[in-house]
Design a protein around this motif. Structure first.
Motif, mmCIF file in Angstrom:
data_model
loop_
_atom_site.group_PDB
_atom_site.id
_atom_site.type_symbol
_atom_site.label_atom_id
_atom_site.label_comp_id
_atom_site.label_asym_id
_atom_site.label_seq_id
_atom_site.Cartn_x
_atom_site.Cartn_y
_atom_site.Cartn_z
ATOM 1 N N VAL A 57 11.590 -6.224 16.568
ATOM 2 C CA VAL A 57 11.156 -5.042 17.288
ATOM 3 C C VAL A 57 10.756 -4.004 16.245
ATOM 4 N N ASN A 58 9.643 -3.329 16.477
ATOM 5 C CA ASN A 58 9.188 -2.283 15.574
ATOM 6 C C ASN A 58 9.720 -0.953 16.077
ATOM 7 N N VAL A 59 10.410 -0.234 15.213
ATOM 8 C CA VAL A 59 10.990 1.056 15.579
ATOM 9 C C VAL A 59 9.939 2.133 15.369
ATOM 10 N N ALA A 60 9.320 2.567 16.458
ATOM 11 C CA ALA A 60 8.260 3.572 16.382
ATOM 12 C C ALA A 60 8.821 4.985 16.311
ATOM 13 N N ASN A 61 9.976 5.205 16.943
ATOM 14 C CA ASN A 61 10.608 6.531 16.951
ATOM 15 C C ASN A 61 11.935 6.451 16.227
ATOM 16 N N SER A 62 12.191 7.446 15.372
ATOM 17 C CA SER A 62 13.459 7.484 14.653
ATOM 18 C C SER A 62 13.792 8.919 14.295
ATOM 19 N N VAL B 22 12.939 -4.539 12.924
ATOM 20 C CA VAL B 22 14.325 -4.972 13.028
ATOM 21 C C VAL B 22 14.312 -6.360 13.657
ATOM 22 N N TYR B 23 14.805 -7.334 12.909
ATOM 23 C CA TYR B 23 14.792 -8.715 13.377
ATOM 24 C C TYR B 23 15.963 -8.944 14.337
ATOM 25 N N GLY C 35 17.442 2.037 8.635
ATOM 26 C CA GLY C 35 16.534 3.183 8.515
ATOM 27 C C GLY C 35 17.081 4.376 7.761
ATOM 28 N N HIS C 36 17.997 4.130 6.813
ATOM 29 C CA HIS C 36 18.449 5.226 5.957
ATOM 30 C C HIS C 36 17.349 5.548 4.944
ATOM 31 N N ALA C 37 17.275 6.792 4.530
ATOM 32 C CA ALA C 37 16.228 7.227 3.606
ATOM 33 C C ALA C 37 16.362 6.586 2.227
ATOM 34 N N GLU D 195 24.805 -4.524 23.709
ATOM 35 C CA GLU D 195 24.779 -5.659 22.793
ATOM 36 C C GLU D 195 23.632 -5.507 21.790
ATOM 37 N N PHE D 196 22.503 -5.027 22.264
ATOM 38 C CA PHE D 196 21.342 -4.767 21.408
ATOM 39 C C PHE D 196 21.720 -3.786 20.294
ATOM 40 N N LEU D 197 22.430 -2.724 20.657
ATOM 41 C CA LEU D 197 22.862 -1.744 19.653
ATOM 42 C C LEU D 197 23.773 -2.403 18.622
ATOM 43 N N TYR D 198 24.712 -3.202 19.086
ATOM 44 C CA TYR D 198 25.679 -3.853 18.210
ATOM 45 C C TYR D 198 24.993 -4.824 17.247
ATOM 46 N N LEU D 199 23.961 -5.516 17.713
ATOM 47 C CA LEU D 199 23.309 -6.544 16.897
ATOM 48 C C LEU D 199 22.113 -6.039 16.095
ATOM 49 N N THR D 200 21.765 -4.760 16.236
ATOM 50 C CA THR D 200 20.629 -4.216 15.476
ATOM 51 C C THR D 200 20.997 -3.027 14.613
ATOM 52 N N GLY D 201 22.068 -2.323 14.955
ATOM 53 C CA GLY D 201 22.431 -1.128 14.202
ATOM 54 C C GLY D 201 21.521 0.059 14.482
ATOM 55 N N MET D 202 20.740 -0.016 15.535
ATOM 56 C CA MET D 202 19.826 1.090 15.858
ATOM 57 C C MET D 202 20.581 2.306 16.369
ATOM 58 N N ARG D 203 19.957 3.444 16.194
ATOM 59 C CA ARG D 203 20.481 4.678 16.783
ATOM 60 C C ARG D 203 20.269 4.585 18.292
#
Length: 181
Positions: free
Chosen positions: A37-42, A52-53, A146-148, A9-17
Protein backbone atom coordinates in the motif's frame (compact mmCIF):
# COMPACT_ATOMS: atom_id res chain seq x y z
CA UNK A 1 -14.07 -10.96 10.91
CA UNK A 2 -15.31 -7.49 10.30
CA UNK A 3 -13.76 -4.67 8.32
CA UNK A 4 -13.33 -2.78 11.59
CA UNK A 5 -11.45 -5.72 13.12
CA UNK A 6 -9.32 -5.91 10.00
CA UNK A 7 -8.43 -2.25 10.49
CA UNK A 8 -6.84 -2.98 13.87
CA UNK A 9 -4.98 -5.97 12.48
CA UNK A 10 -3.81 -3.78 9.59
CA UNK A 11 -2.36 -1.30 12.09
CA UNK A 12 -0.60 -4.07 14.01
CA UNK A 13 0.93 -5.59 10.86
CA UNK A 14 2.00 -2.33 9.18
CA UNK A 15 2.97 0.07 11.96
CA UNK A 16 0.99 2.84 10.28
CA UNK A 17 -0.31 5.84 12.14
CA UNK A 18 -3.97 5.14 12.90
CA UNK A 19 -5.70 8.33 11.81
CA UNK A 20 -3.48 10.30 9.46
CA UNK A 21 -2.23 7.32 7.48
CA UNK A 22 -4.38 4.18 7.75
CA UNK A 23 -7.79 5.87 7.75
CA UNK A 24 -6.76 7.95 4.73
CA UNK A 25 -5.78 4.90 2.63
CA UNK A 26 -7.98 4.36 -0.41
CA UNK A 27 -8.33 1.25 -2.51
CA UNK A 28 -6.41 3.11 -5.23
CA UNK A 29 -3.39 3.19 -2.89
CA UNK A 30 -3.30 -0.60 -2.65
CA UNK A 31 -1.31 -2.58 -5.20
CA UNK A 32 -2.67 -6.13 -4.96
CA UNK A 33 -0.23 -7.51 -7.52
CA UNK A 34 2.92 -6.24 -5.80
CA UNK A 35 1.48 -6.59 -2.29
CA UNK A 36 1.93 -3.10 -0.91
CA UNK A 37 0.00 0.00 0.00
CA UNK A 38 1.33 3.45 -0.86
CA UNK A 39 1.00 5.93 2.00
CA UNK A 40 -0.17 9.13 0.31
CA UNK A 41 -0.99 10.99 3.54
CA UNK A 42 1.27 11.15 6.57
CA UNK A 43 2.17 13.29 9.54
CA UNK A 44 5.69 13.74 8.16
CA UNK A 45 7.27 14.31 4.76
CA UNK A 46 9.33 11.15 5.30
CA UNK A 47 6.14 9.15 5.79
CA UNK A 48 4.45 10.35 2.62
CA UNK A 49 4.90 8.30 -0.51
CA UNK A 50 6.40 5.23 1.14
CA UNK A 51 5.32 1.73 0.19
CA UNK A 52 4.32 -0.54 3.04
CA UNK A 53 4.41 -4.23 2.16
CA UNK A 54 1.60 -6.40 3.45
CA UNK A 55 1.58 -9.89 4.88
CA UNK A 56 0.03 -12.33 2.38
CA UNK A 57 -2.86 -13.34 4.66
CA UNK A 58 -3.70 -9.69 5.34
CA UNK A 59 -3.56 -8.91 1.63
CA UNK A 60 -5.92 -11.80 0.85
CA UNK A 61 -8.47 -10.60 3.41
CA UNK A 62 -8.24 -7.05 2.09
CA UNK A 63 -8.93 -8.43 -1.39
CA UNK A 64 -12.04 -10.16 -0.01
CA UNK A 65 -13.22 -6.84 1.45
CA UNK A 66 -12.53 -5.09 -1.84
CA UNK A 67 -14.54 -7.71 -3.72
CA UNK A 68 -17.44 -7.30 -1.27
CA UNK A 69 -17.37 -3.55 -1.82
CA UNK A 70 -17.47 -4.04 -5.59
CA UNK A 71 -20.45 -6.41 -5.25
CA UNK A 72 -22.28 -3.87 -3.13
CA UNK A 73 -21.63 -1.19 -5.76
CA UNK A 74 -22.71 -3.47 -8.64
CA UNK A 75 -25.96 -4.46 -6.95
CA UNK A 76 -27.72 -1.19 -6.44
CA UNK A 77 -25.48 1.08 -4.41
CA UNK A 78 -22.97 2.37 -6.96
CA UNK A 79 -22.29 5.50 -4.88
CA UNK A 80 -21.38 3.59 -1.70
CA UNK A 81 -18.02 4.70 -0.27
CA UNK A 82 -17.55 7.62 -2.69
CA UNK A 83 -14.11 8.38 -1.24
CA UNK A 84 -13.06 4.79 -2.02
CA UNK A 85 -11.57 4.44 1.46
CA UNK A 86 -10.17 1.09 2.46
CA UNK A 87 -11.66 1.44 5.94
CA UNK A 88 -15.13 2.97 6.01
CA UNK A 89 -18.19 2.98 8.23
CA UNK A 90 -21.61 1.39 7.61
CA UNK A 91 -22.72 4.39 5.61
CA UNK A 92 -19.70 4.09 3.33
CA UNK A 93 -17.99 7.19 4.68
CA UNK A 94 -14.47 7.62 5.99
CA UNK A 95 -14.18 6.14 9.47
CA UNK A 96 -13.77 8.36 12.48
CA UNK A 97 -10.98 7.23 14.82
CA UNK A 98 -12.86 8.31 17.94
CA UNK A 99 -15.84 6.23 16.88
CA UNK A 100 -13.63 3.20 16.24
CA UNK A 101 -11.97 3.68 19.61
CA UNK A 102 -15.24 3.94 21.50
CA UNK A 103 -17.22 1.33 19.62
CA UNK A 104 -14.68 -1.37 18.72
CA UNK A 105 -11.31 -0.93 20.41
CA UNK A 106 -12.65 -1.23 23.94
CA UNK A 107 -14.54 -4.43 23.07
CA UNK A 108 -11.51 -5.97 21.37
CA UNK A 109 -9.32 -5.22 24.37
CA UNK A 110 -11.87 -6.70 26.77
CA UNK A 111 -12.12 -9.91 24.72
CA UNK A 112 -8.35 -10.25 24.66
CA UNK A 113 -7.94 -9.39 28.35
CA UNK A 114 -5.77 -6.36 27.53
CA UNK A 115 -5.43 -3.51 30.01
CA UNK A 116 -7.42 -0.33 29.53
CA UNK A 117 -4.19 1.65 29.12
CA UNK A 118 -3.28 -0.07 25.83
CA UNK A 119 -4.00 2.56 23.18
CA UNK A 120 -4.50 2.18 19.44
CA UNK A 121 -1.17 3.93 18.85
CA UNK A 122 0.49 1.16 20.87
CA UNK A 123 -0.12 -1.15 17.90
CA UNK A 124 2.42 0.99 16.02
CA UNK A 125 4.87 0.74 18.91
CA UNK A 126 4.45 -3.02 19.06
CA UNK A 127 5.13 -3.29 15.33
CA UNK A 128 8.35 -1.28 15.56
CA UNK A 129 9.56 -3.11 18.66
CA UNK A 130 8.88 -6.52 17.14
CA UNK A 131 10.63 -5.64 13.88
CA UNK A 132 13.74 -4.62 15.80
CA UNK A 133 13.57 -7.65 18.11
CA UNK A 134 13.41 -9.85 15.02
CA UNK A 135 16.64 -8.29 13.78
CA UNK A 136 15.45 -5.88 11.10
CA UNK A 137 17.99 -3.06 10.67
CA UNK A 138 17.05 0.30 12.15
CA UNK A 139 17.11 2.13 8.77
CA UNK A 140 14.70 -0.44 7.34
CA UNK A 141 12.26 -0.06 10.26
CA UNK A 142 12.62 3.73 10.04
CA UNK A 143 11.53 3.64 6.40
CA UNK A 144 8.73 1.17 7.08
CA UNK A 145 7.10 3.46 9.64
CA UNK A 146 7.95 6.80 8.01
CA UNK A 147 10.31 8.33 10.55
CA UNK A 148 12.35 11.24 9.20
CA UNK A 149 15.66 9.60 10.16
CA UNK A 150 17.03 6.49 11.90
CA UNK A 151 17.84 8.55 15.01
CA UNK A 152 14.14 8.97 15.75
CA UNK A 153 13.58 5.23 15.49
CA UNK A 154 16.62 4.56 17.65
CA UNK A 155 15.56 7.09 20.31
CA UNK A 156 12.08 5.61 20.65
CA UNK A 157 12.82 1.90 20.19
CA UNK A 158 16.40 1.22 21.26
CA UNK A 159 15.04 -0.73 24.25
CA UNK A 160 13.71 -3.32 21.81
CA UNK A 161 17.06 -4.17 20.25
CA UNK A 162 18.29 -7.43 21.77
CA UNK A 163 21.81 -7.72 23.12
CA UNK A 164 23.68 -10.77 21.84
CA UNK A 165 25.91 -11.81 24.72
CA UNK A 166 28.17 -13.97 22.55
CA UNK A 167 28.66 -11.20 20.02
CA UNK A 168 29.52 -8.69 22.76
CA UNK A 169 32.04 -11.08 24.33
CA UNK A 170 33.58 -11.79 20.93
CA UNK A 171 34.16 -8.08 20.34
CA UNK A 172 35.56 -7.59 23.84
CA UNK A 173 37.95 -10.50 23.31
CA UNK A 174 39.28 -8.74 20.21
CA UNK A 175 40.00 -5.61 22.26
CA UNK A 176 42.08 -7.46 24.83
CA UNK A 177 42.70 -11.04 23.73
CA UNK A 178 42.59 -13.56 26.54
CA UNK A 179 45.74 -15.55 27.08
CA UNK A 180 45.89 -18.83 25.22
CA UNK A 181 45.60 -21.89 27.45
Amino acid sequence: RTLDGLYFEFLYLTGMRAKVEALAITWDDLNFKEGFVNVANSKTDAGRGRNVYLQRNLLDRLKEQYDLLQLKREHGNKDFNPGNYMFYNREGLKHDLQNLRNRNWRRIKERMGVTKKFKIHDLRHNFCSLMLQLGHPIPQVQKMVGHANPGITMKIYSHAIPVDKEEVLSVLDKLIPSEAN
